[in-house]
Design a protein around this motif. Structure first.
Motif, PDB file in Angstrom:
ATOM      1  N   VAL A   1     -21.163 -50.116  14.362  1.00 15.07           N
ATOM      2  CA  VAL A   1     -19.553 -49.866  14.842  1.00 15.07           C
ATOM      3  C   VAL A   1     -18.838 -50.664  13.680  1.00 15.07           C
ATOM      4  O   VAL A   1     -17.705 -49.701  13.167  1.00 15.07           O
ATOM      5  N   GLY A   2     -18.630 -51.745  13.212  1.00 20.32           N
ATOM      6  CA  GLY A   2     -17.944 -52.233  12.262  1.00 20.32           C
ATOM      7  C   GLY A   2     -18.001 -51.274  11.032  1.00 20.32           C
ATOM      8  O   GLY A   2     -16.842 -51.305  10.213  1.00 20.32           O
ATOM      9  N   GLY A   3     -19.174 -51.077  10.675  1.00 23.24           N
ATOM     10  CA  GLY A   3     -19.592 -50.169   9.254  1.00 23.24           C
ATOM     11  C   GLY A   3     -18.776 -48.923   9.583  1.00 23.24           C
ATOM     12  O   GLY A   3     -17.861 -48.452   8.697  1.00 23.24           O
ATOM     13  N   CYS A   4     -18.839 -48.172  10.710  1.00 24.86           N
ATOM     14  CA  CYS A   4     -18.336 -47.027  10.839  1.00 24.86           C
ATOM     15  C   CYS A   4     -16.810 -47.202  10.900  1.00 24.86           C
ATOM     16  O   CYS A   4     -15.960 -46.267  10.562  1.00 24.86           O
ATOM     17  N   THR A   5     -16.329 -48.087  11.602  1.00 24.99           N
ATOM     18  CA  THR A   5     -14.791 -48.610  11.725  1.00 24.99           C
ATOM     19  C   THR A   5     -14.147 -48.600  10.352  1.00 24.99           C
ATOM     20  O   THR A   5     -13.277 -48.003   9.872  1.00 24.99           O
ATOM     21  N   TRP A   6     -14.919 -49.477   9.481  1.00 22.35           N
ATOM     22  CA  TRP A   6     -14.482 -49.755   8.141  1.00 22.35           C
ATOM     23  C   TRP A   6     -14.564 -48.359   7.255  1.00 22.35           C
ATOM     24  O   TRP A   6     -13.298 -48.137   6.545  1.00 22.35           O
TER      25      TRP A   6
ATOM     26  N   ARG B   1     -11.543 -46.102   8.222  1.00 29.67           N
ATOM     27  CA  ARG B   1     -10.223 -46.498   7.744  1.00 29.67           C
ATOM     28  C   ARG B   1     -10.136 -46.657   6.248  1.00 29.67           C
ATOM     29  O   ARG B   1      -9.044 -46.419   5.743  1.00 29.67           O
ATOM     30  N   PHE B   2     -11.191 -46.912   5.677  1.00 34.95           N
ATOM     31  CA  PHE B   2     -10.947 -46.956   4.061  1.00 34.95           C
ATOM     32  C   PHE B   2     -11.019 -45.851   3.433  1.00 34.95           C
ATOM     33  O   PHE B   2     -10.279 -45.354   2.575  1.00 34.95           O
ATOM     34  N   PHE B   3     -12.199 -44.789   3.825  1.00 31.53           N
ATOM     35  CA  PHE B   3     -12.205 -43.695   3.051  1.00 31.53           C
ATOM     36  C   PHE B   3     -10.826 -42.604   3.056  1.00 31.53           C
ATOM     37  O   PHE B   3     -10.550 -42.026   1.962  1.00 31.53           O
ATOM     38  N   PRO B   4     -10.123 -42.749   4.015  1.00 34.61           N
ATOM     39  CA  PRO B   4      -9.024 -41.735   3.762  1.00 34.61           C
ATOM     40  C   PRO B   4      -8.047 -42.176   3.138  1.00 34.61           C
ATOM     41  O   PRO B   4      -7.189 -41.380   2.785  1.00 34.61           O
ATOM     42  N   THR B   5      -7.966 -43.645   2.943  1.00 33.08           N
ATOM     43  CA  THR B   5      -7.075 -43.894   2.006  1.00 33.08           C
ATOM     44  C   THR B   5      -7.448 -43.694   0.505  1.00 33.08           C
ATOM     45  O   THR B   5      -6.560 -43.622  -0.288  1.00 33.08           O
ATOM     46  N   LYS B   6      -8.652 -43.505   0.069  1.00 34.16           N
ATOM     47  CA  LYS B   6      -8.718 -43.130  -0.943  1.00 34.16           C
ATOM     48  C   LYS B   6      -9.236 -41.783  -1.199  1.00 34.16           C
ATOM     49  O   LYS B   6      -9.303 -41.312  -2.575  1.00 34.16           O
ATOM     50  N   ALA B   7      -9.125 -41.005  -0.088  1.00 38.43           N
ATOM     51  CA  ALA B   7      -9.207 -39.410  -0.587  1.00 38.43           C
ATOM     52  C   ALA B   7      -7.964 -38.827  -0.913  1.00 38.43           C
ATOM     53  O   ALA B   7      -6.921 -39.215  -0.640  1.00 38.43           O
TER      54      ALA B   7
ATOM     55  N   PHE C   1      -6.547 -33.396  12.777  1.00 36.49           N
ATOM     56  CA  PHE C   1      -7.456 -34.567  13.107  1.00 36.49           C
ATOM     57  C   PHE C   1      -6.857 -35.861  12.357  1.00 36.49           C
ATOM     58  O   PHE C   1      -6.830 -36.815  13.438  1.00 36.49           O
ATOM     59  N   LEU C   2      -6.390 -35.869  11.224  1.00 33.63           N
ATOM     60  CA  LEU C   2      -6.280 -37.196  10.699  1.00 33.63           C
ATOM     61  C   LEU C   2      -4.766 -37.711  11.433  1.00 33.63           C
ATOM     62  O   LEU C   2      -4.605 -38.900  11.553  1.00 33.63           O
ATOM     63  N   ALA C   3      -3.885 -36.606  11.826  1.00 38.84           N
ATOM     64  CA  ALA C   3      -2.690 -37.043  12.348  1.00 38.84           C
ATOM     65  C   ALA C   3      -2.856 -37.591  13.735  1.00 38.84           C
ATOM     66  O   ALA C   3      -2.179 -38.412  14.428  1.00 38.84           O
ATOM     67  N   SER C   4      -4.033 -37.253  14.395  1.00 37.23           N
ATOM     68  CA  SER C   4      -4.194 -37.503  15.944  1.00 37.23           C
ATOM     69  C   SER C   4      -5.061 -38.800  15.960  1.00 37.23           C
ATOM     70  O   SER C   4      -5.250 -39.508  17.164  1.00 37.23           O
TER      71      SER C   4
END
Length: 104
Positions: free
Chosen positions: A12-17, A20-26, A40-43
């Protein structure tokens, strides 16, 4: 500690990270504003807030008088309805809940 709980916490911690992390780098400049990915990202923000609210409110609903919960929720709804700001609504809910606990 049991292995199953540790494994679940790590997954769960890895999926949460990652969530949260990958959309900031995409590079999201190429997506359509009204497309399914943009919606999806807005919701995800409101969905996360709703999930945290339910997880924190359920134990309080078993109490005799959940006045702080009611005042905090009312503050969130009132401020969000008037300002459409998630940040201000969250802060108002915290202040409303804190004041209700302090006064009662």
């Amino acid at each position: 500690m049991r292995f199953e709980i540790l494994a679940l916490a790590l997954i769960v911690g890895g999926c949460t990270w990652a969530f949260r992390f990958f959309p900031t780098k995409a590079d999201l400049s190429g997506i359509k504003p009204d497309g399914i990915l943009a919606r999806f990202l807005a919701s995800t923000g409101p969905a996360a807030i709703a999930t945290l609210f339910v997880a924190s409110a359920l134990p309080m609903l078993t109490a005799d008088v959940p006045v702080p919960l009611g005042l905090g929720t009312a503050a969130v709804l009132a401020v969000f309805a008037s300002t459409r700001s998630v940040v201000m609504a969250t802060l108002a809910g915290s202040v409303g809940y804190g004041l209700a606990v302090w006064l009662l």
